[in-house]
Design a protein around this motif. Structure first.
Motif, short mmCIF file in Angstrom:
data_model
loop_
_atom_site.label_atom_id
_atom_site.label_comp_id
_atom_site.label_asym_id
_atom_site.label_seq_id
_atom_site.Cartn_x
_atom_site.Cartn_y
_atom_site.Cartn_z
N PRO A 93 0.79 -1.23 0.00
CA PRO A 93 0.00 0.00 0.00
C PRO A 93 0.83 1.29 0.00
O PRO A 93 0.40 2.30 -0.55
N LYS A 94 2.03 1.25 0.59
CA LYS A 94 2.81 2.48 0.66
C LYS A 94 3.50 2.82 -0.67
O LYS A 94 4.10 3.88 -0.81
N THR A 95 3.41 1.93 -1.64
CA THR A 95 4.17 2.09 -2.88
C THR A 95 3.73 3.28 -3.73
O THR A 95 4.54 3.90 -4.42
N ILE A 96 2.44 3.57 -3.71
CA ILE A 96 1.92 4.53 -4.69
C ILE A 96 2.35 5.97 -4.41
O ILE A 96 2.71 6.72 -5.32
N LYS A 97 2.31 6.37 -3.15
CA LYS A 97 2.54 7.79 -2.84
C LYS A 97 3.84 8.35 -3.43
O LYS A 97 3.80 9.39 -4.10
N PRO A 98 4.98 7.70 -3.18
CA PRO A 98 6.22 8.27 -3.73
C PRO A 98 6.19 8.37 -5.26
O PRO A 98 6.84 9.25 -5.83
#
Ligand code: ASP
Ligand code: MG
Length: 418
Positions: free
Chosen positions: A260-265
């Motif tokens: 889930p944390k992959t998209i933001k950056p």
């Protein structure tokens, strides 16, 4: 430059690494390759850690098995002269020495020191293999470059400290390919940290952001993002294009294909994310990019298993809103617990979280000072994006529904495990 990420399943044996080499050698652009631990090594290291922490000497045999596994992969890859062996030997010896001599500190700290080794071993072997094949590749230890805080086992990136280092180490001045570890980092003081299970996708996204990559390709054992887990709904189909927003919603709800944390950056720098199959590298896969609309009009089904639903009630019968709400969430944050769904009524709040028993019990202990808290174990969260009456019927039929939440685009259910 482009970032490739290979997960554990893609590098579980010598054939996997040969396949990686084939995929990599077809890429003409400068390439940064982020690799996870081989196969199920991270799980195996977690078992080593647990045995060691509890004073069970069988951790030594477990570690021997992990060593033999890595050695056998390396031996198959390097029939004449195993250039990875001495490096692997040194690293295993260091870990053994650490386990033999170190006084045990906190669980999360020790976790990171031990479990991070899987990525060191896998990348060492992969980098050696690429070099042996004549590729202009270099192995980089991400520790000392990707800098985090000291929240062990779930570390946060220190952006300004990391960016300068990452840009200077991955400069492609005299290398075309770098191989580095996903999932791990280090504090400024040089202690190893990890970013949370399955965190290698996140590493790939972070590095892509810091290096202004053209795109990221995550190589998986599935053909891309599907509208359901095919093990659950066998008629699942591949989604060709997905917006960042959609991808965040899907992964947050429990879609496991990417972290889930992959998209933001990536969103922050407009970098597209390609999810492709390492078994069929010529196929299209899924592209995640800005503002594309789901063309297919299909509902997307997502299941999050192993959940606990906690019902919290202020003991003094005050409203659950306002200050009570902020106190409750403060406790969740303090215990490092992520909330997957919240439903509040006048004097009660229901929350669904991942079933991490150790964390949940200490949270409940703290909640009990002011609140009465009860929980339901063995529940699942089912979500449908772009739901239809048929889609709802399909997955809720015969299920005991503990909670339902609906917005215009998404419906979520907490149901008892079937
Ligand atoms: N090897 C780590 C894990 O299995 C990180 C990853 O695979 O992304 O959790
Ligand atoms: Mg893994």
């Amino acid at each position: 430059m482009i970032v490739y990420k290979f997960g554990g399943a893609s590098v579980k044996d010598a054939n996997g690494i040969r396949n990686l080499e084939k995929i990599v050698s077809e890429e003409k652009d400068n390439l940064l390759i982020v690799v996870s631990a081989f196969g199920k090594t991270t799980n195996a290291l977690e078992k080593v850690l647990k045995a060691w922490i509890s004073g069970d000497d069988r951790y030594k045999e477990m570690l021997d098995d992990i060593y033999s596994y890595h050695l056998s992969v390396a031996e198959e890859l390097f029939p004449s002269g195993n250039s990875a062996k001495s490096k692997i030997d040194i690293s295993f010896a260091k870990l053994e020495e650490y386990l033999n001599t170190s006084k045990k500190a906190g669980y999360d700290f020790e976790y990171d020191q031990v479990v991070s080794c899987g990525e060191i071993w896998s990348t060492t072997i992969v980098a050696e293999f690429l070099k042996n094949k004549g590729l202009n590749a270099e192995w980089i230890d991400i520790r000392g470059n990707l800098i985090t805080d000291d929240r062990f086992r779930d570390a946060d990136i220190l952006w300004s400290e990391s960016t300068a280092r990452i840009q200077s180490v991955f400069n492609f001045r005299d290398k075309d390919i770098y191989v580095t570890q996903g999932f791990i980092g280090s504090t400024i003081a040089g202690q190893t940290t990890t970013l949370g299970r399955e965190g290698s996708d996140y590493t790939a996204a972070l590095l892509a952001n810091m290096l202004d990559a053209e795109k990221v390709v995550v190589w998986k054992d599935v053909p891309g993002l599907l509208n359901a887990d095919p093990k659950w709904l066998s008629d699942a189909v591949r989604l060709e294009e997905v917006s960042y927003r959609e991808a965040v919603e899907m992964t947050f709800s429990g879609a496991k294909v990417i972290h889930p944390k992959t998209i933001k950056p990536l969103q922050n720098k407009n970098i597209s994310l390609h999810v492709k199959s390492f078994l069929a590298p010529g196929e299209k896969g899924t592209v995640i990019k800005p503002d594309t609309v789901l063309k297919h009009g299909l509902p997307v089904f997502i299941k999050k298993e192993n959940q606990i639903m906690i019902s919290i009630l202020p003991k003094d019968f005050s409203f659950a809103m306002g200050e009570n709400l902020s106190r409750i969430f403060y406790l969740f944050i303090q215990h490092g617990i992520k909330v997957n769904i919240v439903e509040a009524s006048a004097i009660s709040i229901d929350v669904c979280i991942d079933d991490d028993r150790i964390k949940v019990e200490s949270l409940i202990e703290d909640l009990k000072a002011e609140f009465s808290a009860a929980y339901n174990e063995n529940v699942e969260m089912l979500s449908i994006r772009h739901y239809t009456p048929e889609a709802i019927e399909r997955i809720t039929k015969g299920r005991e529904i503990l909670l339902e939440q609906r917005t215009r685009s998404t419906v979520r259910y907490v149901v008892r495990k079937a």
